[in-house]
Design a protein around this motif. Sequence first.
Motif, mmCIF file in Angstrom:
data_model
loop_
_atom_site.group_PDB
_atom_site.id
_atom_site.type_symbol
_atom_site.label_atom_id
_atom_site.label_comp_id
_atom_site.label_asym_id
_atom_site.label_seq_id
_atom_site.Cartn_x
_atom_site.Cartn_y
_atom_site.Cartn_z
ATOM 1 N N MET A 21 31.167 35.496 -70.136
ATOM 2 C CA MET A 21 32.476 35.073 -69.651
ATOM 3 C C MET A 21 32.822 35.662 -68.283
ATOM 4 N N SER A 22 32.183 36.779 -67.906
ATOM 5 C CA SER A 22 32.437 37.380 -66.588
ATOM 6 C C SER A 22 31.481 36.821 -65.530
ATOM 7 N N GLY A 23 30.500 36.027 -65.977
ATOM 8 C CA GLY A 23 29.552 35.444 -65.035
ATOM 9 C C GLY A 23 28.326 36.303 -64.784
ATOM 10 N N GLU A 24 28.255 37.473 -65.427
ATOM 11 C CA GLU A 24 27.087 38.358 -65.232
ATOM 12 C C GLU A 24 25.829 37.774 -65.864
ATOM 13 N N LEU A 25 26.020 37.015 -66.940
ATOM 14 C CA LEU A 25 24.900 36.469 -67.701
ATOM 15 C C LEU A 25 25.092 34.971 -67.854
ATOM 16 N N ASP A 26 24.056 34.203 -67.573
ATOM 17 C CA ASP A 26 24.110 32.761 -67.744
ATOM 18 C C ASP A 26 24.034 32.431 -69.234
ATOM 19 N N GLY A 27 24.999 31.653 -69.715
ATOM 20 C CA GLY A 27 25.062 31.333 -71.136
ATOM 21 C C GLY A 27 23.817 30.639 -71.654
ATOM 22 N N MET A 28 23.261 29.715 -70.871
ATOM 23 C CA MET A 28 22.067 28.994 -71.304
ATOM 24 C C MET A 28 20.873 29.947 -71.384
ATOM 25 N N GLN A 29 20.767 30.851 -70.413
ATOM 26 C CA GLN A 29 19.682 31.842 -70.445
ATOM 27 C C GLN A 29 19.836 32.745 -71.667
ATOM 28 N N ALA A 30 21.076 33.162 -71.939
ATOM 29 C CA ALA A 30 21.331 34.027 -73.096
ATOM 30 C C ALA A 30 20.937 33.315 -74.385
ATOM 31 N N PHE A 31 21.226 32.010 -74.453
ATOM 32 C CA PHE A 31 20.861 31.212 -75.616
ATOM 33 C C PHE A 31 19.338 31.149 -75.751
#
Length: 104
Positions: free
Chosen positions: A71-81
């Motif tokens: 949510m802060s933009g530090e981590l890409d949601g798709m990459q995290a998935f």
Amino acid sequence: MSKAQEIFDTMINRFDSSAAANMEAIFQFELDDAEPYVVTIADGVAVAEQGEHDDATVTLGMDTDTLSEVMSGELDGMQAFMQGKIRADGDIMLATKLTQIFPA
């Protein structure tokens, strides 16, 4: 106030109603290290509350650190998935719009 509550408060403060125009969705967050939360979007309004919903549009599972980083933009949601940091069930395409609806 819990870390999870702070994250959801921040999300609601950043809510972009134009990005969520005509959207009706229920995001269920199953947090590994905190209480579950539900974010409901309807009629251009977003509401976050602790609890569970029986009929969520999409259910996302992760820990609070991962949620905070996405949510802060530090981590890409798709990459995290793809890395297995986020579990998703339901309307996965809707999940990809989270950072547009709640921009950092």
